[in-house]
Design a protein around this motif. Structure first.
Motif, mmCIF file in Angstrom:
data_model
loop_
_atom_site.group_PDB
_atom_site.id
_atom_site.type_symbol
_atom_site.label_atom_id
_atom_site.label_comp_id
_atom_site.label_asym_id
_atom_site.label_seq_id
_atom_site.Cartn_x
_atom_site.Cartn_y
_atom_site.Cartn_z
ATOM 1 N N LEU A 1 0.845 -1.197 0.000
ATOM 2 C CA LEU A 1 0.000 0.000 0.000
ATOM 3 C C LEU A 1 0.880 1.246 0.000
ATOM 4 C CD1 LEU A 1 -2.578 -1.281 2.626
ATOM 5 C CD2 LEU A 1 -2.906 -1.099 0.146
ATOM 6 N N GLY A 2 1.742 1.340 -0.996
ATOM 7 C CA GLY A 2 2.772 2.374 -1.034
ATOM 8 C C GLY A 2 2.328 3.757 -1.456
ATOM 9 N N LEU A 3 1.147 3.896 -2.021
ATOM 10 C CA LEU A 3 0.709 5.212 -2.482
ATOM 11 C C LEU A 3 -0.269 5.827 -1.491
ATOM 12 C CD1 LEU A 3 0.726 7.417 -4.664
ATOM 13 C CD2 LEU A 3 -1.154 6.195 -5.777
ATOM 14 N N LEU A 4 0.120 6.981 -0.969
ATOM 15 C CA LEU A 4 -0.736 7.747 -0.064
ATOM 16 C C LEU A 4 -1.304 8.925 -0.848
ATOM 17 C CD1 LEU A 4 -1.770 8.396 2.824
ATOM 18 C CD2 LEU A 4 0.382 9.636 3.186
ATOM 19 N N VAL A 5 -2.609 9.094 -0.786
ATOM 20 C CA VAL A 5 -3.249 10.204 -1.487
ATOM 21 C C VAL A 5 -4.158 10.977 -0.542
ATOM 22 C CG1 VAL A 5 -3.185 9.157 -3.790
ATOM 23 C CG2 VAL A 5 -5.149 8.753 -2.313
ATOM 24 N N PHE A 6 -4.255 12.260 -0.817
ATOM 25 C CA PHE A 6 -5.222 13.121 -0.161
ATOM 26 C C PHE A 6 -6.173 13.607 -1.240
ATOM 27 C CE2 PHE A 6 -1.641 13.177 2.678
ATOM 28 C CZ PHE A 6 -2.220 13.158 3.932
ATOM 29 N N VAL A 7 -7.454 13.581 -0.947
ATOM 30 C CA VAL A 7 -8.459 13.965 -1.938
ATOM 31 C C VAL A 7 -9.373 15.018 -1.333
ATOM 32 C CG1 VAL A 7 -10.257 13.144 -3.503
ATOM 33 C CG2 VAL A 7 -8.410 11.591 -2.819
ATOM 34 N N GLY B 1 -12.701 25.904 0.870
ATOM 35 C CA GLY B 1 -13.134 25.803 -0.511
ATOM 36 C C GLY B 1 -13.683 24.450 -0.925
ATOM 37 N N PHE B 2 -13.663 23.478 -0.047
ATOM 38 C CA PHE B 2 -14.229 22.160 -0.336
ATOM 39 C C PHE B 2 -14.824 21.614 0.958
ATOM 40 C CE2 PHE B 2 -9.732 21.817 0.525
ATOM 41 C CZ PHE B 2 -9.603 20.747 1.385
ATOM 42 N N ASP B 3 -15.495 20.476 0.879
ATOM 43 C CA ASP B 3 -16.253 19.979 2.027
ATOM 44 C C ASP B 3 -15.528 18.930 2.866
ATOM 45 O OD1 ASP B 3 -18.710 21.485 1.489
ATOM 46 O OD2 ASP B 3 -18.736 20.276 -0.353
ATOM 47 N N TYR B 4 -14.804 18.013 2.220
ATOM 48 C CA TYR B 4 -14.140 16.921 2.939
ATOM 49 C C TYR B 4 -12.708 16.771 2.447
ATOM 50 C CZ TYR B 4 -18.680 15.295 4.611
ATOM 51 O OH TYR B 4 -19.906 15.207 5.220
ATOM 52 N N LEU B 5 -11.839 16.360 3.371
ATOM 53 C CA LEU B 5 -10.485 15.961 3.017
ATOM 54 C C LEU B 5 -10.366 14.489 3.365
ATOM 55 C CD1 LEU B 5 -7.694 16.748 1.960
ATOM 56 C CD2 LEU B 5 -7.042 17.229 4.332
ATOM 57 N N MET C 1 -0.930 3.954 -8.597
ATOM 58 C CA MET C 1 -1.828 4.893 -9.263
ATOM 59 C C MET C 1 -3.005 4.182 -9.921
ATOM 60 S SD MET C 1 -2.386 8.066 -9.382
ATOM 61 C CE MET C 1 -0.910 8.949 -8.957
ATOM 62 N N ALA C 2 -2.790 2.989 -10.443
ATOM 63 C CA ALA C 2 -3.906 2.240 -11.040
ATOM 64 C C ALA C 2 -4.946 1.891 -9.968
ATOM 65 C CB ALA C 2 -3.394 0.970 -11.720
ATOM 66 N N ALA C 3 -4.476 1.508 -8.795
ATOM 67 C CA ALA C 3 -5.395 1.207 -7.694
ATOM 68 C C ALA C 3 -6.114 2.476 -7.249
ATOM 69 C CB ALA C 3 -4.647 0.577 -6.526
ATOM 70 N N TYR C 4 -5.402 3.604 -7.265
ATOM 71 C CA TYR C 4 -6.065 4.859 -6.906
ATOM 72 C C TYR C 4 -7.145 5.202 -7.927
ATOM 73 C CZ TYR C 4 -7.518 9.507 -6.264
ATOM 74 O OH TYR C 4 -8.335 10.591 -6.113
ATOM 75 N N THR D 1 -7.079 15.605 -6.320
ATOM 76 C CA THR D 1 -6.230 14.605 -5.682
ATOM 77 C C THR D 1 -4.800 15.101 -5.577
ATOM 78 O OG1 THR D 1 -7.590 12.834 -6.552
ATOM 79 C CG2 THR D 1 -5.357 12.239 -5.875
ATOM 80 N N TYR D 2 -4.182 14.772 -4.447
ATOM 81 C CA TYR D 2 -2.784 15.084 -4.203
ATOM 82 C C TYR D 2 -2.086 13.788 -3.821
ATOM 83 C CZ TYR D 2 -4.881 19.648 -4.023
ATOM 84 O OH TYR D 2 -5.602 20.768 -4.336
ATOM 85 N N ALA D 3 -1.217 13.298 -4.693
ATOM 86 C CA ALA D 3 -0.449 12.086 -4.411
ATOM 87 C C ALA D 3 0.806 12.479 -3.643
ATOM 88 C CB ALA D 3 -0.074 11.383 -5.709
ATOM 89 N N VAL D 4 1.084 11.766 -2.568
ATOM 90 C CA VAL D 4 2.241 12.069 -1.721
ATOM 91 C C VAL D 4 3.493 11.503 -2.369
ATOM 92 C CG1 VAL D 4 3.307 11.662 0.543
ATOM 93 C CG2 VAL D 4 0.848 12.149 0.373
ATOM 94 N N MET D 5 4.482 12.374 -2.571
ATOM 95 C CA MET D 5 5.749 11.958 -3.157
ATOM 96 C C MET D 5 6.763 11.554 -2.092
ATOM 97 S SD MET D 5 5.857 14.887 -6.164
ATOM 98 C CE MET D 5 7.583 15.034 -6.053
ATOM 99 N N GLU D 6 6.675 12.185 -0.917
ATOM 100 C CA GLU D 6 7.615 11.896 0.159
ATOM 101 C C GLU D 6 6.960 12.268 1.483
ATOM 102 O OE1 GLU D 6 12.073 13.330 1.644
ATOM 103 O OE2 GLU D 6 11.174 14.289 -0.092
ATOM 104 N N ASP D 7 7.105 11.392 2.483
ATOM 105 C CA ASP D 7 6.618 11.699 3.827
ATOM 106 C C ASP D 7 7.683 12.524 4.543
ATOM 107 O OD1 ASP D 7 4.287 10.221 3.520
ATOM 108 O OD2 ASP D 7 5.193 8.388 4.297
ATOM 109 N N ILE D 8 7.335 13.716 4.928
ATOM 110 C CA ILE D 8 8.272 14.571 5.660
ATOM 111 C C ILE D 8 8.094 14.350 7.160
ATOM 112 C CG2 ILE D 8 9.025 16.951 6.082
ATOM 113 C CD1 ILE D 8 9.461 15.863 3.170
ATOM 114 N N LYS D 9 6.855 14.316 7.595
ATOM 115 C CA LYS D 9 6.542 14.018 8.997
ATOM 116 C C LYS D 9 5.237 13.255 9.015
ATOM 117 C CE LYS D 9 5.858 15.986 13.570
ATOM 118 N NZ LYS D 9 5.823 17.204 14.390
#
Length: 162
Positions: A71-77, A111-115, A123-126, A145-153
């Motif tokens: 589950l390597g891809l973390l996304v925020f929508v 500007g939006f309702d939910y995060l 990406m195919a699974a996303y 959608t915002y795909a996380v490229m690197e976890d900083i914290k």
């Protein structure tokens, strides 16, 4: 005064130290915890039970490595609804709760309702999650959608004042 404020006045410096230690090592033995906070094991156990009973400690769990589990891809929508009515909010919340890929979902002001925070294999699974789950949720009008490229914290540890 709200319930959180009332509860937060009921714990002292020692309780806060117990909570701080438990956040970083939930498997610590009572004896080791007592040694770390300079209290007897019996007194430490009593405080621990009270903190658990009073709801300061919500749960214990193991933190798993998402990459090793595929589950390597973390996304925020960002999700914008077509209308903001109680029935749409309720239906959206119920549907999100049933989606195992969704780790967190927060109603936000702005500007939006939910995060939405989700973990998927790639990406195919996303893309499948987006079309099969997110866009089929009740009332969804628009997403970004915002795909996380690197976890900083990435932490679950709350800043507990002494």
């Amino acid at each position: 005064m709200d319930e959180i404020s009332e509860n937060s006045t009921k714990i002292d410096r020692i309780d806060r130290r117990i909570l701080a230690v438990l956040q970083t090592d939930g498997r610590i033995t009572n004896t080791d915890l007592a040694a770390k906070i300079n209290l007897s094991p019996t007194a430490t156990a009593e405080r621990f039970k009270r903190l658990l009973r009073d709801g300061y400690i919500l749960r214990f769990s193991a933190e798993l490595d998402p990459v090793k589990l595929g589950l390597g891809l973390l996304v925020f929508v960002e999700v914008k609804l077509d209308r903001t009515t109680p029935d749409v909010f309720e239906a959206f919340g119920r549907a999100v709760a049933r989606a195992p890929e969704v780790l967190e979902c927060h109603m936000v002001a702005g500007g939006f309702d939910y995060l939405v925070k989700a973990r998927v294999a790639d990406m195919a699974a996303y893309r499948r999650l987006l079309s099969d789950v997110v866009l089929s949720l009740p009332g969804v009008r628009e997403t970004h959608t915002y795909a996380v490229m690197e976890d900083i914290k990435d932490t679950h540890v709350l800043p507990i004042a002494p």
